[in-house]
Design a protein around this motif. Structure first.
Motif, PDB file in Angstrom:
ATOM      1  N   ILE A 244     -49.341 -15.676 -49.420  1.00 45.41           N
ATOM      2  CA  ILE A 244     -49.280 -16.542 -50.600  1.00 45.41           C
ATOM      3  C   ILE A 244     -50.346 -16.152 -51.608  1.00 45.41           C
ATOM      4  O   ILE A 244     -50.139 -16.237 -52.818  1.00 45.41           O
ATOM      5  CB  ILE A 244     -49.397 -18.017 -50.165  1.00 45.41           C
ATOM      6  N   LEU A 248     -49.491 -15.324 -55.488  1.00 50.08           N
ATOM      7  CA  LEU A 248     -50.125 -16.015 -56.610  1.00 50.08           C
ATOM      8  C   LEU A 248     -51.138 -15.142 -57.330  1.00 50.08           C
ATOM      9  O   LEU A 248     -51.750 -15.599 -58.305  1.00 50.08           O
ATOM     10  CB  LEU A 248     -50.817 -17.288 -56.115  1.00 50.08           C
ATOM     11  N   ARG A 318     -49.121 -25.186 -56.894  1.00 47.92           N
ATOM     12  CA  ARG A 318     -49.105 -23.790 -57.351  1.00 47.92           C
ATOM     13  C   ARG A 318     -49.915 -23.632 -58.644  1.00 47.92           C
ATOM     14  O   ARG A 318     -50.730 -22.723 -58.782  1.00 47.92           O
ATOM     15  CB  ARG A 318     -47.665 -23.335 -57.559  1.00 47.92           C
ATOM     16  N   ARG A 319     -49.701 -24.544 -59.602  1.00 52.06           N
ATOM     17  CA  ARG A 319     -50.404 -24.448 -60.875  1.00 52.06           C
ATOM     18  C   ARG A 319     -51.894 -24.765 -60.691  1.00 52.06           C
ATOM     19  O   ARG A 319     -52.753 -24.124 -61.297  1.00 52.06           O
ATOM     20  CB  ARG A 319     -49.797 -25.403 -61.901  1.00 52.06           C
ATOM     21  N   SER A 322     -53.571 -21.595 -59.321  1.00 49.57           N
ATOM     22  CA  SER A 322     -53.698 -20.534 -60.324  1.00 49.57           C
ATOM     23  C   SER A 322     -54.754 -20.889 -61.363  1.00 49.57           C
ATOM     24  O   SER A 322     -55.587 -20.052 -61.743  1.00 49.57           O
ATOM     25  CB  SER A 322     -52.349 -20.292 -61.009  1.00 49.57           C
ATOM     26  N   LEU A 437     -46.331 -25.831 -52.148  1.00 43.74           N
ATOM     27  CA  LEU A 437     -46.754 -25.197 -53.390  1.00 43.74           C
ATOM     28  C   LEU A 437     -46.057 -25.778 -54.606  1.00 43.74           C
ATOM     29  O   LEU A 437     -46.653 -25.884 -55.676  1.00 43.74           O
ATOM     30  CB  LEU A 437     -46.498 -23.687 -53.316  1.00 43.74           C
ATOM     31  N   ASP A 438     -44.808 -26.169 -54.432  1.00 43.10           N
ATOM     32  CA  ASP A 438     -44.053 -26.715 -55.555  1.00 43.10           C
ATOM     33  C   ASP A 438     -44.136 -28.234 -55.623  1.00 43.10           C
ATOM     34  O   ASP A 438     -43.552 -28.850 -56.535  1.00 43.10           O
ATOM     35  CB  ASP A 438     -42.590 -26.283 -55.479  1.00 43.10           C
TER      36      ASP A 438
END
Length: 442
Positions: A244, A248, A318-319, A322, A437-438
């Motif tokens: 992962i 990412l 996820r965001r 990042s 993650l989502d």
């Protein structure tokens, strides 16, 4: 630029001054001793190993440091004194009933004696011969001399030199001299970069109103007790972490740091801040060596800096990952600015420092390579915990991950600490899925 005096005396670096202060408050306690051992098995060329040990110790200036106490009105000084290089003491334990147990007993006895920074035996080493095919090299010193990465540098260099003396492999480059870093640090502190870093941290921490401060003379390291646990991270979890992280485009140590921080934000108290309630804080050790003489020089250079992370309402994991990894990159670009200087900037008095809890430390160091032999690194001493500390150790590619969890009894009772040890690996495994993650980070 500050140069050593005619007789070699130099100023201490900010982290060394911090640890010197700690020592003056606790001169007879085993507080900041650091020690490693290397377990070496196979067809060992013992003469080549001894030659390699002699050279790496000679190259490691900090193993020959001595400190000068100049009283309460003047800062202490230090110099490299080759006469203080730790002598290699060889113990032949091959005839003992349990050679490994006897070696460990001698190691623990040495660590238990503590270290006098005003004395002449700050660093020590030994070679334990358990059998002709099984040797243990032991190195002990004070945290004012070495950090974890510094010890890893010495171990890696030792393997390189062993390969040179035993198999004719390239000898590699010697370590940089310690005085080159002292001069470099003085140049940095007089530079525009130092002022830019100061502005960055002043702005970043403007909303923090109540960092917890530790008064070095008030704590009692020995009476409160501490919880400790060491566990292996499941190989499948470690594999998902790497996969992962690649997906990412985040370094896997950063991904592990951020996920661990998400778990701890609801479990540990946070400092009072003017930030929004979604913000939480961790302390993060940084090597602060790249682009510096310290990149190839063992010493005490690690920095510890505060990281404020924010989970935005409705934001997916996820965001968050990042966005937060970008924050860590920005932090590292200003990571040479010392936490001790930040404390001074914020008016923390002498004899005090920030309370580094919760602390998340990732140590991705490959074990040293000794041609033809198997080598295992063992951490024998790494200082005493304060508050809560989480340390992950593994190889540079993220394999072989373990985690050590430490907490003092004021931070957690036994039941809570045991729950944290169970839940953390479960949480990491759960977060390393597409569904998580989502999903919302909250």
């Amino acid at each position: 630029m500050t140069h050593p005096s005619a007789d070699g005396w130099m100023p201490l670096t900010p982290p060394q001054i911090d640890l010197w202060e700690e020592y003056t408050f606790h001169p007879n306690e085993v507080v900041s001793t650091v020690a490693h051992s290397l377990d070496i098995t196979g067809p060992i060329d013992e003469d080549a190993l001894k030659r390699a040990i002699a050279q790496v110790v000679a190259e490691s200036d900090v193993l020959s440091l001595e400190f000068r106490d100049r009283g309460p009105n003047f800062p202490p000084l230090q110099r490299v004194n080759p006469e203080l290089r730790p002598e290699l003491v060889v113990h032949d334990l091959s005839g003992a009933g349990d050679p490994a147990a006897e070696a460990q007993r001698l190691i623990e006895a040495d660590i238990g004696r503590g270290i006098d920074l005003k004395g002449r035996g700050i660093s020590a080493q030994a070679l334990f011969r358990l059998s002709p095919r099984h040797l243990v090299w032991y190195l002990r010193t004070h945290h004012a001399v070495l950090d974890g990465y510094g010890i890893a540098l010495i171990e890696k260099r030792l393997g390189e030199l062993y390969g040179h003396f035993s198999a004719g492999l390239p000898a590699g480059d010697p370590f940089h001299p310690f005085e080159s870093f002292i001069a470099e640090e003085e140049t940095y502190r007089a530079s525009g970069r130092f002022q830019a870093d100061r502005k960055h941290w002043s702005k970043t921490l403007a909303g923090a109103v109540n960092f917890r401060v530790l008064h070095k003379g008030a704590e009692d390291y020995l009476s409160g007790g501490a919880h400790y646990g060491r566990h292996e991270l499941a190989p499948e979890t470690a594999a998902k972490l790497r996969r992962i992280a690649d997906e990412l485009t985040i370094a896997w140590p950063d991904l592990l740091t951020l996920l661990s921080g998400l778990y701890l934000r609801h479990e540990l108290p946070q400092p009072e801040t003017r930030h929004r309630s979604e913000t939480f804080m961790i302390w993060l050790p940084l090597m602060s060596r790249w682009g510096s003489a310290g990149a190839h020089m063992p010493a005490m250079l690690v920095n510890i800096l505060p990281v404020f992370l924010t989970a935005e309402p409705g934001e997916c994991l996820r965001r968050f990952l990042s966005r937060s990894s970008g924050l860590l990159k920005t932090l590292r670009s200003h990571g040479r600015y010392r936490v001790e200087q930040i404390a001074l900037d914020r008016g923390v008095p002498a004899g005090s420092r920030f309370f580094f809890s919760p602390l998340i430390n990732i140590l991705p160091f490959d074990p040293p390579v000794f041609p033809g032999c198997k080598v295992t690194r063992n951490v024998q001493a790494a200082g005493l915990p304060e508050g809560f500390a989480l340390t992950f150790r593994g190889q540079e590619d993220g394999t072989g991950l373990t985690f050590e969890m430490e907490a003092d009894t004021a931070t957690a009772d036994t039941a809570t600490f045991e729950r944290w040890q169970r839940e953390l690996p479960e949480f990491l495994a759960e977060m390393l899925t597409v569904e998580a993650l989502d999903g919302p980070v909250g």
